[in-house]
Enzyme design. Structure first.
Site, PDB file in Angstrom:
ATOM      1  CE1 TYR A 182      12.920 -17.706  34.854  1.00  0.00           C
ATOM      2  CE2 TYR A 182      11.193 -18.179  33.168  1.00  0.00           C
ATOM      3  CZ  TYR A 182      11.777 -17.322  34.153  1.00  0.00           C
ATOM      4  OH  TYR A 182      10.838 -16.440  34.695  1.00  0.00           O
ATOM      5  CB  SER A 211       6.072 -17.685  33.229  1.00  0.00           C
ATOM      6  OG  SER A 211       6.283 -16.729  34.404  1.00  0.00           O
ATOM      7  CE1 TYR A 212      11.448 -11.446  31.141  1.00  0.00           C
ATOM      8  CE2 TYR A 212      12.107 -12.755  29.279  1.00  0.00           C
ATOM      9  CZ  TYR A 212      12.183 -11.660  30.031  1.00  0.00           C
ATOM     10  OH  TYR A 212      12.660 -10.709  29.602  1.00  0.00           O
ATOM     11  CG  ASP A 258      -0.918 -16.799  36.601  1.00  0.00           C
ATOM     12  OD1 ASP A 258       0.099 -17.119  37.086  1.00  0.00           O
ATOM     13  OD2 ASP A 258      -1.093 -16.071  35.436  1.00  0.00           O
ATOM     14  CD1 TRP A 275      11.184 -14.835  38.168  1.00  0.00           C
ATOM     15  CD2 TRP A 275      11.430 -12.682  37.642  1.00  0.00           C
ATOM     16  NE1 TRP A 275      11.471 -14.779  36.841  1.00  0.00           N
ATOM     17  CE2 TRP A 275      11.636 -13.351  36.564  1.00  0.00           C
ATOM     18  CE3 TRP A 275      11.457 -11.323  37.752  1.00  0.00           C
ATOM     19  CZ2 TRP A 275      11.703 -12.896  35.203  1.00  0.00           C
ATOM     20  CZ3 TRP A 275      11.785 -10.414  36.609  1.00  0.00           C
ATOM     21  CH2 TRP A 275      11.847 -11.303  35.434  1.00  0.00           C
TER      22      TRP A 275
END
Length: 574
Positions: free
Chosen positions: A73, A143-144, A268, A191
């Site tokens: 990101y 997350s990622y 989540d 996404w």
């Protein structure tokens, strides 16, 4: 760990404002005066592709333990990523930031998830060989940035001593793409196409909530102007097969030997995997240290964890926020510097309703009493089985699906606990409600619903949503789940249903922790759509994503006698 956590909670309420509560958002440490930096170092992977890597070295001669963040990101220059670097170096760690393959300044073509296994392994080996490194590496991120930690751990690299994955997937079929066999449409489109469909993060002028109404789904990307191979791959593999198998990290726990501080949220999108990774690593990890070195922390958060005390429509109080930096520092100091072992129990949970943190020894809790609540034809939900067989009917029309309102989803405008009254007028939802609870009752743990149902269609979806109805009549979602009919016997071998035949659908609603107060009730909502969170089942039995044709399904829920439809609650004695 609990003593450390509780002190963190106190310092949040006393000294950290809500705007600063997000992980690293308010971290004000300065870089060391003698900081050494090396930007855009080209680190070679085993196939010759070079990844852009930044190095930050703290004060001192070294060699140093290292904290690694691998990212898709950012190129490392954003304020949050710079706070990561300040956190590491101000505490005596070297910090390495790397853009994943095919992202920003790194070479190659990015394919989500798959290349992170070897690229992470190669990066760990490279760090261990550097003269400034003492060979001990930890990884953190959300997350990622959490996914890449688990993926790097698969090759058993001896340099990786500990990880701290937050809100991380672990079974990429069941969590990321096809929960219950239904495609996670809005999250995967927004996404997979909109955010990471190019080399750098881009906010395209697309109204994603409206855009995903397009059929057939196989032409959605083209219709919106995208050409993204990984999105088409996801659509082409609606069943659990060899495409997904390498990304089922829960099934590969015995290949990993890394202690993990697992952080998640009750709302989540990847909650199921945060819990599942903790459980499978505790029981199946490759080494005794890794099995004993698992910790679990679950707050009342959605995917944007620890950002504020209000989540969705509910306020959980400032004590729901934690100071993340001291928690991570204690964790990595132990595993990378031989510091004191984390104190307290392996599990720390936030009990909603009561709005308190609590330590536990295991997950699920050993003292759980799994209690069935039966669905009755008159709309009751009770511990007593239905006195006589009955049935209720509703119509599911894919042209008018039940709109998403709350839940475990990425979309900020829809996720978390939401007041459910906007759905009250819908006739395609069956509602079952308990009597008012006269004494407090806690439910903490996995939640299931077993629905005995028939349909006029050869394939359809059945969904269950657990709702808390407060004394004032307001109602808020706790958990929900789905099962696509063709996957009732497993996600590997789809089989259409016979219209009119009754089948038992065992629906996983994931998990929650909530203390019901006197005057509150529980409600179970049963329906067949949750759009745009989940792709609509078109009720035809056709291969997924390939058609625009649909039919209306006449759904029948069977109750009592041979068909005891029921909700199974994890009741915790008090």
């Amino acid at each position: 760990m609990l003593r450390i956590l509780l002190s963190c909670l106190l310092c949040v309420s006393l000294s950290v404002g809500l705007a600063q509560a997000q992980s690293f958002e308010g971290y004000e440490a300065e870089f060391p005066e003698t900081l050494v930096t090396r930007f855009d170092v080209r680190v070679a992977m085993r196939d010759g592709v070079h990844l852009s890597t930044d190095i930050y070295l703290p004060d001192g001669e070294g060699p140093f333990p290292t904290l690694l963040v691998r990212d898709i990101y950012s190129n490392g220059t954003t304020a949050v990523r710079q706070r990561y670097a300040r956190f590491a170096t101000s505490n005596g760690y070297a910090f390495v930031f790397q853009s994943s393959r095919g992202r920003y300044d790194s070479e190659g073509i990015w394919t989500p998830y798959f290349d992170e296994i070897d690229d992470g392994d190669d990066t760990l080996s490279w760090i261990a060989e550097q003269p400034w490194s003492n060979g001990r590496v930890g990884m953190f991120g959300s997350s990622y940035l959490a996914s890449v930690q688990w993926l790097a751990a698969l090759n058993g690299n001896p340099a990786l001593k500990a990880i701290a994955p937050a809100v991380s997937p672990g079974n990429y079929y069941r969590d990321v793409a096809y929960p219950g066999g239904a495609f996670s449409l809005l999250s995967r489109a927004r996404w997979g196409l909109g955010l990471v469909g190019s080399r750098t993060n881009t906010n395209y002028p697309v109204d994603w909530v409206r855009a995903v109404n397009h059929l057939p789904l196989v032409t959605l990307a083209e219709q919106l102007g995208f050409d993204v191979p990984h999105f088409q791959d996801w659509l082409a593999h609606p069943s659990y097969d060899d495409y997904w198998r390498p990304l089922n990290l829960e099934a590969r726990a015995n290949e990993m030997s890394v202690p993990a501080l697992n952080i998640g949220g009750w709302y989540d999108v990847f909650l199921r995997s945060t819990l599942g990774s903790f459980q499978t690593m505790q029981s199946e990890a490759a080494t005794a240290d890794a099995r004993a070195g698992q910790r679990l922390l679950i707050g009342p958060w959605n995917h944007a964890w620890n950002q504020g005390s209000q989540v969705g429509d509910l306020e959980f109080g400032e004590s729901s926020l934690i100071a993340v930096e001291p928690l991570l520092l204690a964790w990595f100091d132990h595993w990378l510097r031989d510091g004191p072992a984390p104190e307290g129990a392996p599990v720390t949970l936030f009990v909603m309703g009561e709005n308190v943190w609590r330590e536990e020894q295991e997950w699920p809790l050993a003292r759980t009493v799994y209690t069935p609540y039966y669905l009755h034809a008159d709309g009751r939900l009770s511990e007593a089985p239905a006195e006589a067989p009955g049935q209720l009917e509703y119509r599911y029309d894919p042209a008018d699906p039940v709109p998403t309102l709350g839940g475990n989803i990425m979309e900020p405008s829809l996720r978390g606990p939401r007041e459910q009254s906007p759905l009250d007028t819908r006739t395609d939802i069956l509602r079952f409600e308990t009597a008012v609870f006269e004494a407090p009752m806690e439910i903490t743990g996995p939640v299931r619903a077993v629905l005995h149902a028939s349909s006029s269609a050869p394939d359809t979806d059945f969904m269950a949503k657990l709702v808390v109805v407060r004394a004032d009549g307001t109602a808020y979602n706790l958990v929900d789940g789905v099962l696509r009919a063709r996957y009732r016997d497993g996600f590997e071998s789809p089989e259409l249903i016979e219209p009119g035949e009754v089948y038992a659908y065992d629906i996983d609603l994931w998990a929650t922790s909530y203390l019901l107060s006197p005057g509150e009730r529980l409600r179970l909502d049963v329906t067949s759509s949750n759009f745009p969170r989940l792709a609509r089942n078109l009720n035809t039995g056709a291969p997924f994503a390939t058609t625009s044709d649909f039919v209306v399904a006449e759904q029948t829920l069977h109750l009592g006698g041979e068909h005891p439809s029921r909700l199974i609650l994890p009741v915790i004695p008090r």
